[in-house]
Design a protein around this motif. Sequence first.
Motif, PDB file in Angstrom:
ATOM      1  N   LEU A 179       0.826  -1.197   0.000  1.00 44.42           N
ATOM      2  CA  LEU A 179       0.000   0.000   0.000  1.00 44.42           C
ATOM      3  C   LEU A 179       0.859   1.245   0.000  1.00 44.42           C
ATOM      4  CD1 LEU A 179      -2.466  -1.024   2.871  1.00 44.42           C
ATOM      5  CD2 LEU A 179      -2.511  -1.727   0.463  1.00 44.42           C
ATOM      6  N   ASP A 180       0.293   2.332  -0.576  1.00 46.97           N
ATOM      7  CA  ASP A 180       0.892   3.660  -0.420  1.00 46.97           C
ATOM      8  C   ASP A 180       0.673   4.125   1.016  1.00 46.97           C
ATOM      9  OD1 ASP A 180       2.028   4.055  -2.845  1.00 46.97           O
ATOM     10  OD2 ASP A 180       0.264   4.989  -3.749  1.00 46.97           O
ATOM     11  N   PRO A 181       1.425   5.179   1.478  1.00 43.60           N
ATOM     12  CA  PRO A 181       1.200   5.679   2.842  1.00 43.60           C
ATOM     13  C   PRO A 181      -0.235   6.095   3.121  1.00 43.60           C
ATOM     14  CG  PRO A 181       3.258   6.545   1.976  1.00 43.60           C
ATOM     15  CD  PRO A 181       2.594   5.820   0.844  1.00 43.60           C
ATOM     16  N   ASP A 182      -0.992   6.487   2.088  1.00 44.27           N
ATOM     17  CA  ASP A 182      -2.384   6.878   2.325  1.00 44.27           C
ATOM     18  C   ASP A 182      -3.327   5.679   2.365  1.00 44.27           C
ATOM     19  OD1 ASP A 182      -2.380   6.099  -0.289  1.00 44.27           O
ATOM     20  OD2 ASP A 182      -3.208   7.976  -1.090  1.00 44.27           O
ATOM     21  N   GLY A 183      -2.798   4.449   2.197  1.00 43.82           N
ATOM     22  CA  GLY A 183      -3.609   3.251   2.296  1.00 43.82           C
ATOM     23  C   GLY A 183      -4.129   2.728   0.976  1.00 43.82           C
ATOM     24  N   SER A 184      -3.779   3.344  -0.150  1.00 46.53           N
ATOM     25  CA  SER A 184      -4.260   2.863  -1.440  1.00 46.53           C
ATOM     26  C   SER A 184      -3.369   1.727  -1.940  1.00 46.53           C
ATOM     27  CB  SER A 184      -4.281   4.000  -2.464  1.00 46.53           C
ATOM     28  OG  SER A 184      -3.001   4.558  -2.606  1.00 46.53           O
ATOM     29  N   LEU A 185      -3.974   0.761  -2.643  1.00 41.25           N
ATOM     30  CA  LEU A 185      -3.281  -0.436  -3.102  1.00 41.25           C
ATOM     31  C   LEU A 185      -2.391  -0.113  -4.298  1.00 41.25           C
ATOM     32  CD1 LEU A 185      -3.043  -3.554  -2.790  1.00 41.25           C
ATOM     33  CD2 LEU A 185      -4.840  -3.741  -4.522  1.00 41.25           C
ATOM     34  N   THR A 186      -1.138  -0.613  -4.250  1.00 41.04           N
ATOM     35  CA  THR A 186      -0.214  -0.423  -5.369  1.00 41.04           C
ATOM     36  C   THR A 186       0.261  -1.745  -5.969  1.00 41.04           C
ATOM     37  OG1 THR A 186       1.720  -0.364  -3.905  1.00 41.04           O
ATOM     38  CG2 THR A 186       0.633   1.737  -4.380  1.00 41.04           C
ATOM     39  N   ARG A 187       0.207  -2.834  -5.156  1.00 38.90           N
ATOM     40  CA  ARG A 187       0.729  -4.107  -5.667  1.00 38.90           C
ATOM     41  C   ARG A 187       0.105  -5.243  -4.867  1.00 38.90           C
ATOM     42  NH1 ARG A 187       7.219  -5.685  -5.756  1.00 38.90           N
ATOM     43  NH2 ARG A 187       7.050  -7.643  -6.912  1.00 38.90           N
ATOM     44  N   VAL A 188      -0.116  -6.389  -5.508  1.00 36.87           N
ATOM     45  CA  VAL A 188      -0.728  -7.537  -4.849  1.00 36.87           C
ATOM     46  C   VAL A 188      -0.145  -8.808  -5.459  1.00 36.87           C
ATOM     47  CG1 VAL A 188      -2.677  -7.497  -6.428  1.00 36.87           C
ATOM     48  CG2 VAL A 188      -2.918  -8.650  -4.237  1.00 36.87           C
ATOM     49  N   LYS A 230      -3.146   3.264  11.590  1.00 39.59           N
ATOM     50  CA  LYS A 230      -2.126   3.099  12.620  1.00 39.59           C
ATOM     51  C   LYS A 230      -0.764   2.838  11.992  1.00 39.59           C
ATOM     52  CE  LYS A 230      -1.182   0.428  16.810  1.00 39.59           C
ATOM     53  NZ  LYS A 230      -1.661  -0.670  17.685  1.00 39.59           N
ATOM     54  N   ALA A 231      -0.715   2.024  10.969  1.00 39.18           N
ATOM     55  CA  ALA A 231       0.549   1.745  10.291  1.00 39.18           C
ATOM     56  C   ALA A 231       1.099   2.998   9.631  1.00 39.18           C
ATOM     57  CB  ALA A 231       0.355   0.637   9.257  1.00 39.18           C
ATOM     58  N   ALA A 232       0.194   3.893   9.172  1.00 38.57           N
ATOM     59  CA  ALA A 232       0.654   5.141   8.535  1.00 38.57           C
ATOM     60  C   ALA A 232       1.400   6.023   9.523  1.00 38.57           C
ATOM     61  CB  ALA A 232      -0.537   5.898   7.948  1.00 38.57           C
ATOM     62  N   LEU A 267       7.893   7.486   5.981  1.00 38.61           N
ATOM     63  CA  LEU A 267       7.088   6.331   5.577  1.00 38.61           C
ATOM     64  C   LEU A 267       7.011   6.273   4.053  1.00 38.61           C
ATOM     65  CD1 LEU A 267       5.245   4.001   6.552  1.00 38.61           C
ATOM     66  CD2 LEU A 267       3.331   5.598   6.332  1.00 38.61           C
ATOM     67  N   ARG A 268       7.435   5.124   3.470  1.00 41.03           N
ATOM     68  CA  ARG A 268       7.394   4.958   2.018  1.00 41.03           C
ATOM     69  C   ARG A 268       6.255   4.051   1.574  1.00 41.03           C
ATOM     70  NH1 ARG A 268      11.765   6.893  -0.579  1.00 41.03           N
ATOM     71  NH2 ARG A 268      10.252   6.848  -2.268  1.00 41.03           N
ATOM     72  N   SER A 269       5.925   3.016   2.366  1.00 37.83           N
ATOM     73  CA  SER A 269       4.861   2.102   1.987  1.00 37.83           C
ATOM     74  C   SER A 269       4.430   1.301   3.210  1.00 37.83           C
ATOM     75  CB  SER A 269       5.326   1.160   0.861  1.00 37.83           C
ATOM     76  OG  SER A 269       6.430   0.380   1.295  1.00 37.83           O
ATOM     77  N   ILE A 270       3.357   0.519   3.029  1.00 37.64           N
ATOM     78  CA  ILE A 270       2.841  -0.347   4.090  1.00 37.64           C
ATOM     79  C   ILE A 270       2.704  -1.747   3.490  1.00 37.64           C
ATOM     80  CG2 ILE A 270       0.950  -0.797   5.678  1.00 37.64           C
ATOM     81  CD1 ILE A 270       0.298   2.201   5.568  1.00 37.64           C
ATOM     82  N   ILE A 271       3.329  -2.734   4.133  1.00 38.27           N
ATOM     83  CA  ILE A 271       3.252  -4.125   3.674  1.00 38.27           C
ATOM     84  C   ILE A 271       2.200  -4.849   4.515  1.00 38.27           C
ATOM     85  CG2 ILE A 271       4.511  -6.267   3.303  1.00 38.27           C
ATOM     86  CD1 ILE A 271       5.458  -3.961   1.576  1.00 38.27           C
ATOM     87  N   VAL A 272       1.260  -5.479   3.856  1.00 31.17           N
ATOM     88  CA  VAL A 272       0.212  -6.243   4.539  1.00 31.17           C
ATOM     89  C   VAL A 272       0.370  -7.707   4.139  1.00 31.17           C
ATOM     90  CG1 VAL A 272      -2.253  -6.488   4.967  1.00 31.17           C
ATOM     91  CG2 VAL A 272      -1.300  -4.237   4.377  1.00 31.17           C
ATOM     92  N   GLU A 273       0.482  -8.595   5.136  1.00 30.45           N
ATOM     93  CA  GLU A 273       0.580 -10.023   4.880  1.00 30.45           C
ATOM     94  C   GLU A 273      -0.616 -10.717   5.521  1.00 30.45           C
ATOM     95  OE1 GLU A 273       4.332 -11.267   6.360  1.00 30.45           O
ATOM     96  OE2 GLU A 273       5.429 -10.618   4.572  1.00 30.45           O
ATOM     97  N   GLY A 274      -1.219 -11.630   4.776  1.00 32.61           N
ATOM     98  CA  GLY A 274      -2.364 -12.364   5.281  1.00 32.61           C
ATOM     99  C   GLY A 274      -2.149 -13.866   5.202  1.00 32.61           C
ATOM    100  N   VAL A 275      -2.257 -14.522   6.342  1.00 30.08           N
ATOM    101  CA  VAL A 275      -2.070 -15.971   6.409  1.00 30.08           C
ATOM    102  C   VAL A 275      -3.417 -16.618   6.720  1.00 30.08           C
ATOM    103  CG1 VAL A 275      -0.873 -17.843   7.580  1.00 30.08           C
ATOM    104  CG2 VAL A 275       0.303 -15.654   7.176  1.00 30.08           C
ATOM    105  N   ASP A 276      -3.759 -17.636   5.943  1.00 27.96           N
ATOM    106  CA  ASP A 276      -5.016 -18.359   6.145  1.00 27.96           C
ATOM    107  C   ASP A 276      -4.884 -19.241   7.386  1.00 27.96           C
ATOM    108  OD1 ASP A 276      -7.218 -20.199   3.904  1.00 27.96           O
ATOM    109  OD2 ASP A 276      -7.338 -19.833   6.067  1.00 27.96           O
ATOM    110  N   ILE A 277      -5.600 -18.887   8.451  1.00 29.13           N
ATOM    111  CA  ILE A 277      -5.514 -19.651   9.696  1.00 29.13           C
ATOM    112  C   ILE A 277      -6.836 -20.340  10.014  1.00 29.13           C
ATOM    113  CG2 ILE A 277      -3.730 -18.157  10.656  1.00 29.13           C
ATOM    114  CD1 ILE A 277      -5.922 -16.783  12.296  1.00 29.13           C
ATOM    115  N   THR A 278      -7.617 -20.618   8.970  1.00 27.22           N
ATOM    116  CA  THR A 278      -8.920 -21.250   9.182  1.00 27.22           C
ATOM    117  C   THR A 278      -8.766 -22.591   9.878  1.00 27.22           C
ATOM    118  OG1 THR A 278      -9.717 -20.153   7.178  1.00 27.22           O
ATOM    119  CG2 THR A 278     -11.049 -21.972   8.041  1.00 27.22           C
ATOM    120  N   ASP A 279      -7.805 -23.414   9.383  1.00 26.65           N
ATOM    121  CA  ASP A 279      -7.589 -24.731   9.991  1.00 26.65           C
ATOM    122  C   ASP A 279      -7.092 -24.598  11.422  1.00 26.65           C
ATOM    123  OD1 ASP A 279      -8.405 -25.856   7.626  1.00 26.65           O
ATOM    124  OD2 ASP A 279      -6.352 -26.154   6.868  1.00 26.65           O
ATOM    125  N   ARG A 280      -6.208 -23.622  11.646  1.00 22.39           N
ATOM    126  CA  ARG A 280      -5.671 -23.453  12.996  1.00 22.39           C
ATOM    127  C   ARG A 280      -6.759 -23.024  13.967  1.00 22.39           C
ATOM    128  NH1 ARG A 280      -1.193 -18.985  13.747  1.00 22.39           N
ATOM    129  NH2 ARG A 280      -3.035 -17.686  14.126  1.00 22.39           N
TER     130      ARG A 280
END
Length: 979
Positions: A179-188, A230-232, A267-280
């Motif tokens: 994400l950009d610092p303003d929270g907009s998506l730049t890459r996925v 908060k990350a911003a 602040l240059r960017s925000i990295i968001v990581e999502g792990v599937d923990i449904t089974d856990r």
Amino acid sequence: MVPFAKRQRARFQSAGQLGIVNSSSILDTASTVLVGTAKWTEQLERTLETNTETTVRTERTGTAALDLVRNGGPDCIVADYSLQGMTGIELLENIRDETTRLPVVMVTAEGDETVASEAIGAGVTDYIPLSDPDDGRPDELLSRLERALREARRSIAERDRARQFDATFDDSDTATWVLDPDGSLTRVNRAAREMIDASVDSIIGRPFWALPWWSLADTAVEDIQQLVEKAATGAFGNAVVSQPTQGEQPRMLDLSLRPVENEYGDLRSIIVEGVDITDRVALERDLRRSEKLHRVTLNNMTDTVLITNEDGEYTYVCPNVHFIFGYSAEEIHELGTIDELLGEDLFNREELAEKGVLKNIECTATDKVGREHTLLVNVREVSIQDGTLLFSCRDITKRKQREEALATLHETARDFLYAETHRAIAQHVVDDTPGVLDLEASAVYLFDADANELQPVARSPAMKALNGPLPTVHTDGETHPGHSFVENEALFFDDIHDTDRLENRATDLRGTAYIPLGNHGVFVAGSDRIGAFDEVTRELADLLAATAEAALDRVTRESRLREQDRRLQQQNDRLTALNRINETIREIDQALVQAETREEITSAVCELLTADDRFEFAWIGTVDPTTESVEPHAWAGSEQGYLDSQSVPVAESDAEPAGRTAATGDVTMVGNVADRLHDEPWRKEALSRDYLSILSIPLVYNDLTYGILTVYAPTQDAFGETAKAVLAELGETTASALSAIERKNALLTTSISRVEFTVEDSSFVLSRLAEEASCTVSYRGGVQQSTEGNAVFVTVEGAPLATVVATAADLVAVEDVKRITTDDDGGVIRLQFTRPFLALELADHGAILREATTDSHETALVIDIPDSIDVRTITRLVRESFPEVDLRSKQTLDQTEEHDLYSKIIGELTDRQLEVIQMAYYSGYFESPRARTGEDVAETLGISPTAFYQHVRTVQRKLFATLFDESGYLTATVLQGVE
């Protein structure tokens, strides 16, 4: 052949970690090749072998050095420009064809700007010119070499981190958004794209919380928006969100948000990581259902019990096995035999058969995450189902760690004895915390009394990884470090997230301690485990902090003693320097008193300033208005052709100090000539002659400049504030002496230049008087100077004298006004001023104000300037005194006879006699008929008529004696008239 980049990374990693070398010098873990035959290579080789542990090799030719690069390569290359068979530039270009990562430093005493440009264009890491081919400045080369190697390793580390990020980003098991610092998506990444049906182009640029992943879950949208905001602010964030799916159960994602900052903290960017923990999550739900049963079972067991057959295969595994080993019972079975867990040859089977039980066998086992545990194992023969051997394992890791911690603490206390700074002690505390407390995350804040802040001066890598950057803390008690320091209270928390003063809610720290270090700061230690501080760990933490506090107290005392010694030494040095300067000033003052000419004054000042190695070089120059440069007139000391090497233009910036002083009229001081060496050409000339600091002083007296004195010293910062002030006073004294010489020469000069100016200045006292009284005022001469001020006689025309006297009395510049003579339309008055009149200022510079006539429009000035005085100097004085000046005429006159007669007559009169005869003359006493009687003049002077007549007769007698008895001037004049 192994690629060069891989060899570099392997070498760096063997030193600790990529790009970071934990040693006293980064060169200690590097190999260095010196290329060339210049003398500096020998000097640098000796310096490297003496001061570092680097491997040094010298090659005479560029070809040999290039072969080394191609066959394994050193860690850095230091090459001369002049090589056998090729130039240093060609060697550099060949190396860059092989690799861009190898640092190459070029050193030469034969280079110029062209060579430097070619080297930079070819990719040189650092270019170092030498002014002396015999002096390679090995210490400076060593420092520059360390910096070049450090920058190269940092570049390699940055490239590898970029590759690591790409590898992480392409992880198929983890959804990643940038994400950009303003929270907009730049890459996925692909894992995230596969969760939705929308195309990437349609969602790029949209706010993260408004994307299709969360559009069906209102509560998740709000939570995610708060996490992004908060990350911003630079904080880490983590949350578990539910993602609706087409199935019955929603997908559970564990989102972590990490801000990415540049080297400046932006602040240059925000990295968001999502792990599937449904089974856990499902597993945890199932585990909670059986939690009560497990709790009852495990609460009644203190040791881990394992049963095996004779082959070491498990027949029973206690459910609490994970407390020690981290493995589940199923995973223990999958490991194989018990030898894989406790090691081979743990006991002697024959001895066990003989004794039936073996107790307290100490061994080391590694748990699932790689941590080592110290165990006491009892082995007993049993017959339980298929098992024959029972192993009961007790974890004594804490006890062993306590013993080792006390030993480490003893070594730490010994290290503190050799630490010389607070920062060094802080770093020792952080380095030894894992050994003492078995905690990887630690930091030390030191108190800055000037800023009233706690500043983080040392921290472990684990602290940065768990908590992120440590901010500076104000000592207001609002945060845990501040509260611990202000209240002098040790704080231990099982879970820091349960407290109110926690600022960084995104921190991964859990069990954390804050322990004050007296008046010095705060020690922080922590872990990502809840309850990391048991009773023993707390005791050890207190001991470590107390030991550090004692060491900090010692360093503070020693620092104060050193500071006191340093101040005393500085005072002694200042006094010594001041005594030398005062001695020089006394000698110069004596020389100025004895000097008869300008040349004697300027030469004496320069010679005495450079005598006995006081200063390296000194010269005096004046501004040439035609060339707008400072021309030297006198110099002494080690000049070495410096004045011939360049002109000194008059400029306020980027000019030689003498030129800057000439332009600004202020003292110019250069403490370090080497600064901005390539920006100002004169610095190179000065530095090549060992002129390391310079002081340039204007020679000013009565607002007129008589030249520029510039002094050069062979050391940096040679001119302190005291020296600067004393030499500035010397400049005033020298200018005063030069002015006196000019005035003396003016008295002996018979040829003069008569210059007429027209000026306009409403603030000039005569102009104000003429304007406000609507009359014409003419200066008549007769300037008298006394302790009360100075007085002049003026003639008034065009207005009643009473009106003029009343107007003059109201002027601030006029202290007193007296009527001398009165006629129908004006008269003569005497004005006494509070400030020096123009005639006095001109007289200070050897010129004479002959006439000054002013009306309500303009003022005409007639000034006589002796040939010994520069007309431009007087013209400049007039232009500085009045805002608008117009030069009307200039003529040369010869007043030989008048000058001689005037000098003899004036020399015969006392100040009082001159005052009386002036008053009589301007009062019209000598007119026929007399305008005023002797009694009137006496009353004006405040003396008796008898005293007045006596003064007049005395002056007349002296006048006639000079005319007839001594000079024969009158007779000669009469005879000339007859002829």
